[in-house]
Design a protein around this motif. Structure first.
Motif, PDB file in Angstrom:
ATOM      1  N   VAL A  36      -4.812  -1.543   4.450  1.00  0.00           N
ATOM      2  CA  VAL A  36      -5.660  -2.477   3.718  1.00  0.00           C
ATOM      3  C   VAL A  36      -5.605  -3.819   4.422  1.00  0.00           C
ATOM      4  N   GLU A  81      -1.780   4.270   4.070  1.00  0.00           N
ATOM      5  CA  GLU A  81      -2.959   3.516   3.636  1.00  0.00           C
ATOM      6  C   GLU A  81      -2.985   2.166   4.358  1.00  0.00           C
ATOM      7  N   THR A  94       0.821  -1.205   0.000  1.00  0.00           N
ATOM      8  CA  THR A  94       0.000   0.000   0.000  1.00  0.00           C
ATOM      9  C   THR A  94       0.857   1.258   0.000  1.00  0.00           C
ATOM     10  N   LYS A  95       0.205   2.365  -0.228  1.00  0.00           N
ATOM     11  CA  LYS A  95       0.861   3.660  -0.160  1.00  0.00           C
ATOM     12  C   LYS A  95       1.077   4.022   1.307  1.00  0.00           C
TER      13      LYS A  95
END
Length: 115
Positions: free
Chosen positions: A62, A60, A56-57
């Motif tokens: 998830v 972020e 992920t960035k």
């Protein structure tokens, strides 16, 4: 372009690698179009552990923790119970949906783990 979904493959082994699954329901898979004939078994699973690196960035988050999956197995009975930790044998999964966020899973069988 048409029929692009014929060329997509879902990497089940990569998806399941850092996850654990637990049975939440077991019921017959019925043919709704032909007299409710039993075609196999549907096993519903929940993801109990998700340590997958989703790349992920920064910032972020998830996770698929506690997401449910329905697995179709072509046997009329399987030897699993609600609460069993399991792994799938020869799973094949396909991503579908308008947003490509749903998963259809079929497996030859299901194995209860000694966790």
């Amino acid at each position: 372009m048409k029929k692009l979904n014929m060329f997509l493959q879902f990497d089940w082994d990569g998806f399941a690698k850092d996850k654990s699954f637990q049975v939440t329901d077991v019921k017959p898979l019925r043919d709704r179009e032909h007299n409710e004939t039993v075609l196999g078994t549907v096993v519903e699973l929940v993801i109990l552990k998700d340590d997958t690196d989703y790349q992920t960035k920064p910032g972020e988050v998830v996770s698929n923790l506690y997401e449910k999956l329905r697995v179709k197995i072509p046997r009329s009975s399987v030897d699993v119970q609600v609460g069993d930790p399991v792994a799938l044998i020869n799973p094949v999964a396909t991503v579908f949906g308008d947003y490509r966020n749903q998963l259809s899973v079929k497996a030859d069988d299901i194995l209860v783990l000694d966790e």
